[in-house]
Design a protein around this motif. Structure first.
Motif, PDB file in Angstrom:
ATOM      1  N   ASN A   1      -5.206  28.551  34.481  1.00 40.37           N
ATOM      2  CA  ASN A   1      -5.294  27.606  35.603  1.00 40.37           C
ATOM      3  C   ASN A   1      -4.574  28.247  36.788  1.00 40.37           C
ATOM      4  O   ASN A   1      -4.240  29.436  36.740  1.00 40.37           O
ATOM      5  N   GLU A   2      -4.322  27.473  37.816  1.00 45.79           N
ATOM      6  CA  GLU A   2      -3.714  28.033  39.021  1.00 45.79           C
ATOM      7  C   GLU A   2      -2.298  28.582  38.785  1.00 45.79           C
ATOM      8  O   GLU A   2      -1.825  29.429  39.531  1.00 45.79           O
TER       9      GLU A   2
ATOM     10  N   GLN B   1      -9.197  25.162  46.682  1.00 46.04           N
ATOM     11  CA  GLN B   1      -8.044  25.301  45.796  1.00 46.04           C
ATOM     12  C   GLN B   1      -8.492  25.423  44.341  1.00 46.04           C
ATOM     13  O   GLN B   1      -7.943  26.218  43.576  1.00 46.04           O
ATOM     14  N   GLY B   2      -9.469  24.641  43.955  1.00 44.05           N
ATOM     15  CA  GLY B   2      -9.987  24.707  42.592  1.00 44.05           C
ATOM     16  C   GLY B   2     -10.671  26.028  42.300  1.00 44.05           C
ATOM     17  O   GLY B   2     -10.630  26.532  41.176  1.00 44.05           O
ATOM     18  N   ALA B   3     -11.297  26.609  43.307  1.00 47.08           N
ATOM     19  CA  ALA B   3     -12.003  27.878  43.124  1.00 47.08           C
ATOM     20  C   ALA B   3     -11.058  29.065  43.027  1.00 47.08           C
ATOM     21  O   ALA B   3     -11.458  30.132  42.537  1.00 47.08           O
ATOM     22  N   ALA B   4      -9.833  28.924  43.451  1.00 50.96           N
ATOM     23  CA  ALA B   4      -8.899  30.053  43.504  1.00 50.96           C
ATOM     24  C   ALA B   4      -8.734  30.726  42.141  1.00 50.96           C
ATOM     25  O   ALA B   4      -8.739  31.953  42.043  1.00 50.96           O
ATOM     26  N   VAL B   5      -8.586  29.953  41.083  1.00 49.57           N
ATOM     27  CA  VAL B   5      -8.402  30.548  39.752  1.00 49.57           C
ATOM     28  C   VAL B   5      -9.679  31.266  39.318  1.00 49.57           C
ATOM     29  O   VAL B   5      -9.616  32.330  38.702  1.00 49.57           O
TER      30      VAL B   5
ATOM     31  N   GLY C   1      -8.470  22.552  37.706  1.00 49.49           N
ATOM     32  CA  GLY C   1      -7.612  21.432  38.053  1.00 49.49           C
ATOM     33  C   GLY C   1      -8.430  20.215  38.466  1.00 49.49           C
ATOM     34  O   GLY C   1      -9.652  20.191  38.339  1.00 49.49           O
ATOM     35  N   TYR C   2      -7.746  19.206  38.968  1.00 53.48           N
ATOM     36  CA  TYR C   2      -8.385  17.947  39.335  1.00 53.48           C
ATOM     37  C   TYR C   2      -8.875  18.051  40.779  1.00 53.48           C
ATOM     38  O   TYR C   2      -8.182  17.714  41.723  1.00 53.48           O
ATOM     39  N   VAL C   3     -10.109  18.542  40.905  1.00 50.54           N
ATOM     40  CA  VAL C   3     -10.697  18.830  42.210  1.00 50.54           C
ATOM     41  C   VAL C   3     -11.433  17.597  42.744  1.00 50.54           C
ATOM     42  O   VAL C   3     -12.132  16.901  42.011  1.00 50.54           O
TER      43      VAL C   3
ATOM     44  N   CYS D   1     -11.651  11.419  43.742  1.00 50.17           N
ATOM     45  CA  CYS D   1     -10.292  11.032  43.361  1.00 50.17           C
ATOM     46  C   CYS D   1      -9.379  12.236  43.121  1.00 50.17           C
ATOM     47  O   CYS D   1      -8.189  12.060  42.913  1.00 50.17           O
ATOM     48  N   GLY D   2      -9.932  13.427  43.112  1.00 52.29           N
ATOM     49  CA  GLY D   2      -9.133  14.617  42.838  1.00 52.29           C
ATOM     50  C   GLY D   2      -8.138  14.898  43.949  1.00 52.29           C
ATOM     51  O   GLY D   2      -8.311  14.481  45.085  1.00 52.29           O
ATOM     52  N   TYR D   3      -7.095  15.633  43.622  1.00 50.68           N
ATOM     53  CA  TYR D   3      -6.061  15.942  44.606  1.00 50.68           C
ATOM     54  C   TYR D   3      -6.131  17.383  45.101  1.00 50.68           C
ATOM     55  O   TYR D   3      -5.358  17.771  45.967  1.00 50.68           O
ATOM     56  N   LEU D   4      -7.074  18.181  44.567  1.00 52.93           N
ATOM     57  CA  LEU D   4      -7.253  19.554  45.039  1.00 52.93           C
ATOM     58  C   LEU D   4      -8.557  19.669  45.811  1.00 52.93           C
ATOM     59  O   LEU D   4      -9.543  18.998  45.489  1.00 52.93           O
TER      60      LEU D   4
END
Length: 66
Positions: A59-60, A37-41, A20-22, A30-33
């Motif tokens: 993805n998530e 959160q990005g590492a979860a997947v 995702g956009y980390v 600029c990412g929102y995660l």
């Protein structure tokens, strides 16, 4: 897909992950995660059991079309 097909017989699962956009330095934060959160997947895919999917793109939210 070639790695996934070849390595499945050895019990190795090969998948692709979209974190995702980390929020990172590479995108000027600029990412929102968050990184967590990005590492979860990635963690979910890395801890799949032997009967897990292989050759997929995730993805998530789950599986994505290639």
């Amino acid at each position: 897909m070639q790695y996934a097909n070849e390595l499945r017989k050895d019990g190795v699962l090969v998948n692709a992950a979209d974190p995702g956009y980390v929020d990172t330095e590479i995108n000027n934060h600029c990412g929102y995660l968050t990184a967590a959160q990005g590492a979860a997947v990635v963690v979910r895919l890395a801890t799949l059991g032997a009967d897990g999917p292989t050759g997929g793109f995730f993805n998530e939210d789950g599986s994505l079309p290639w």
